[in-house]
Design an enzyme around this catalytic site. Structure first.
Site, PDB file in Angstrom:
ATOM      1  N   LEU A  18       0.860  -1.194   0.000  1.00 10.04           N
ATOM      2  CA  LEU A  18       0.000   0.000   0.000  1.00 10.04           C
ATOM      3  C   LEU A  18       0.886   1.230   0.000  1.00 10.04           C
ATOM      4  O   LEU A  18       1.875   1.297   0.731  1.00 10.04           O
ATOM      5  CB  LEU A  18      -0.912   0.018   1.226  1.00 10.04           C
ATOM      6  CG  LEU A  18      -2.068  -0.988   1.240  1.00 10.04           C
ATOM      7  CD1 LEU A  18      -2.833  -0.888   2.558  1.00 10.04           C
ATOM      8  CD2 LEU A  18      -3.022  -0.755   0.071  1.00 10.04           C
ATOM      9  N   GLU A  65      -1.335  -6.481 -14.427  1.00 15.18           N
ATOM     10  CA  GLU A  65      -0.923  -5.398 -15.337  1.00 15.18           C
ATOM     11  C   GLU A  65       0.484  -4.895 -15.032  1.00 15.18           C
ATOM     12  O   GLU A  65       1.219  -4.492 -15.938  1.00 15.18           O
ATOM     13  CB  GLU A  65      -1.900  -4.222 -15.220  1.00 15.18           C
ATOM     14  CG  GLU A  65      -1.441  -3.001 -16.005  1.00 15.18           C
ATOM     15  CD  GLU A  65      -2.342  -1.810 -15.816  1.00 15.18           C
ATOM     16  OE1 GLU A  65      -2.566  -1.398 -14.664  1.00 15.18           O
ATOM     17  OE2 GLU A  65      -2.823  -1.299 -16.818  1.00 15.18           O
ATOM     18  N   ASP A  66       0.847  -4.925 -13.737  1.00 16.13           N
ATOM     19  CA  ASP A  66       2.132  -4.336 -13.361  1.00 16.13           C
ATOM     20  C   ASP A  66       3.330  -5.158 -13.785  1.00 16.13           C
ATOM     21  O   ASP A  66       4.458  -4.681 -13.698  1.00 16.13           O
ATOM     22  CB  ASP A  66       2.159  -4.107 -11.842  1.00 16.13           C
ATOM     23  CG  ASP A  66       1.161  -3.052 -11.440  1.00 16.13           C
ATOM     24  OD1 ASP A  66       1.025  -2.066 -12.189  1.00 16.13           O
ATOM     25  OD2 ASP A  66       0.515  -3.205 -10.385  1.00 16.13           O
ATOM     26  N   ARG A  85       7.130  -7.782  -5.257  1.00 18.81           N
ATOM     27  CA  ARG A  85       6.339  -8.156  -6.426  1.00 18.81           C
ATOM     28  C   ARG A  85       7.178  -8.756  -7.557  1.00 18.81           C
ATOM     29  O   ARG A  85       6.638  -9.134  -8.588  1.00 18.81           O
ATOM     30  CB  ARG A  85       5.545  -6.940  -6.925  1.00 18.81           C
ATOM     31  CG  ARG A  85       4.579  -6.379  -5.865  1.00 18.81           C
ATOM     32  CD  ARG A  85       3.514  -5.508  -6.471  1.00 18.81           C
ATOM     33  NE  ARG A  85       2.757  -6.239  -7.470  1.00 18.81           N
ATOM     34  CZ  ARG A  85       1.849  -5.694  -8.265  1.00 18.81           C
ATOM     35  NH1 ARG A  85       1.576  -4.419  -8.155  1.00 18.81           N
ATOM     36  NH2 ARG A  85       1.211  -6.430  -9.164  1.00 18.81           N
ATOM     37  N   ARG A 130       7.363   3.707  -8.120  1.00 23.35           N
ATOM     38  CA  ARG A 130       7.661   2.373  -8.642  1.00 23.35           C
ATOM     39  C   ARG A 130       8.533   2.378  -9.911  1.00 23.35           C
ATOM     40  O   ARG A 130       9.136   1.369 -10.246  1.00 23.35           O
ATOM     41  CB  ARG A 130       6.347   1.642  -8.978  1.00 23.35           C
ATOM     42  CG  ARG A 130       5.396   1.474  -7.809  1.00 23.35           C
ATOM     43  CD  ARG A 130       5.911   0.445  -6.827  1.00 23.35           C
ATOM     44  NE  ARG A 130       5.069   0.342  -5.644  1.00 23.35           N
ATOM     45  CZ  ARG A 130       3.972  -0.400  -5.569  1.00 23.35           C
ATOM     46  NH1 ARG A 130       3.582  -1.105  -6.604  1.00 23.35           N
ATOM     47  NH2 ARG A 130       3.285  -0.443  -4.450  1.00 23.35           N
ATOM     48  N   HIS A 160      -0.005   5.011  -9.572  1.00 24.15           N
ATOM     49  CA  HIS A 160       0.517   4.803 -10.924  1.00 24.15           C
ATOM     50  C   HIS A 160       0.002   5.888 -11.876  1.00 24.15           C
ATOM     51  O   HIS A 160      -1.035   6.501 -11.626  1.00 24.15           O
ATOM     52  CB  HIS A 160       0.044   3.445 -11.472  1.00 24.15           C
ATOM     53  CG  HIS A 160       0.695   2.257 -10.834  1.00 24.15           C
ATOM     54  ND1 HIS A 160      -0.025   1.176 -10.362  1.00 24.15           N
ATOM     55  CD2 HIS A 160       2.006   1.964 -10.633  1.00 24.15           C
ATOM     56  CE1 HIS A 160       0.824   0.277  -9.866  1.00 24.15           C
ATOM     57  NE2 HIS A 160       2.050   0.719 -10.022  1.00 24.15           N
ATOM     58  N   CYS A 247      -5.613  -2.863 -13.669  1.00 20.76           N
ATOM     59  CA  CYS A 247      -4.590  -3.669 -12.971  1.00 20.76           C
ATOM     60  C   CYS A 247      -4.834  -5.165 -13.048  1.00 20.76           C
ATOM     61  O   CYS A 247      -3.900  -5.950 -12.935  1.00 20.76           O
ATOM     62  CB  CYS A 247      -4.549  -3.322 -11.489  1.00 20.76           C
ATOM     63  SG  CYS A 247      -4.561  -1.590 -11.111  1.00 20.76           S
TER      64      CYS A 247
HETATM   65  N1  GLY Z   1      -1.247  -3.096  -3.947  1.00 20.42           N
HETATM   66  C1  GLY Z   1      -0.896  -2.789  -5.261  1.00 20.42           C
HETATM   67  C2  GLY Z   1       0.509  -2.366  -5.346  1.00 20.42           C
HETATM   68  O1  GLY Z   1       0.905  -1.616  -4.491  1.00 20.42           O
HETATM   69  O2  GLY Z   1       1.249  -2.710  -6.198  1.00 20.42           O
END
Ligand code: GLY
Length: 271
Positions: A18, A65-66, A85, A130, A160, A247
């Site tokens: 988050l 999607e990320d 991630r 990010r 994003h 996403c």
């Molecule tokens: N919870 C989605 C992200 O922060 O990537």
């Protein structure tokens, strides 16, 4: 027909990353039900849903999607900005390899697919918590030979770039001007979100319709008023994990040109 890659909701969703939201309890069963309904909406729009398995070690895995950027010519496997991630990309790369040549963003670059907006031959890369300059430079190097122009856009106040702006078609953007400077997007027609709808700029463009979160009826009405067919989905449980409609899938169009035997898509199933 097009392919939509999705991933089941992890049992560990409540341990998601988050950035801008306070952590609140998440009902994983409700999130799963909303995700299944989202997949059904994709199927109703002509998608063959290729659903990847959930992983308890990947709380954010549903937000596929990320993990990649899919263009007509190739797919770029991301290097997500959140270290937690990075393990998500392997299964997605394996699925995408059936449809596109693969290239990867390499360290020190970090990029989330949610920071990449493609509209026609223009690609906007959001510089966010990010996504960094090293990844932006790699995106330019990868995409220039394919005729894409890559522009940077500063992202603040949201996770994003695509929290702030998404494409309704190749020439028209849905934008929240309180989150991103519209002057970056010269030459595009812009539909502004209704000011009473916070976080409403994330819409998923499909070949014949646009998917929007049901929580934003006034913005949906604005999109419809511009002549788009709108499909509404409930995603408020997923939104607690800072996710939205783009996403939860990777759209792979032109899939008649699969490079080898395609993955076992599940048209007609919800996953
Ligand atoms: N919870 C989605 C992200 O922060 O990537």
């Amino acid at each position: 027909m097009f392919v939509a890659i999705t991933r089941q909701v992890s049992a560990a969703l409540a341990a998601c990353e988050l950035t801008h939201l306070e952590r609140v309890p998440i009902d994983v069963d409700r999130a799963r039900a909303q995700h299944r309904a989202y997949e059904q909406t994709l199927i109703a729009a002509g998608a063959m849903v290729h659903q990847l398995d959930a992983d308890a070690a990947m709380p954010d895995g549903v937000f596929v999607e990320d993990t990649a950027i899919v263009l007509r010519e190739l797919a770029i496997v991301a290097r997500p900005g959140a270290e937690s991630r990075r393990g998500e990309t392997a299964a997605v790369e394996q699925a995408l390899a059936a449809f596109r040549p693969i290239t990867r963003i390499e360290a020190p670059g970090t990029i989330d697919g949610g920071d990449v907006l493609v509209a026609g031959r223009r690609v906007f890369v959001g510089l966010s918590t990010r996504t960094n300059d090293a990844a932006l430079a790699q995106m330019r190097r990868i995409l220039a030979p394919h005729g894409y122009t890559v522009c940077a856009a500063e992202v603040g106040g949201c996770l994003h770039l695509k929290s702030a702006v998404t494409a309704l078609d190749e020439c028209t953007l849905l934008i929240d001007p309180s989150l991103v400077n519209p002057s970056v997007f010269t030459g595009f027609a812009c539909v502004e979100v209704d000011p009473s709808d916070a976080s409403a700029a994330n819409a998923l463009r499909l070949p014949d319709r646009v998917i929007v979160a049901a929580a934003f009826p006034r913005t949906a009405a604005r999109i419809e008023a511009r002549g788009y067919r709108v499909a509404r989905v409930e995603v408020d449980e997923l939104a607690k994990a800072e996710g939205a409609v783009t996403c939860c899938s990777l759209i792979v169009d032109g899939t008649g040109q699969a490079r080898e035997e395609g993955p076992a898509g599940r048209a007609g199933e919800g996953g």
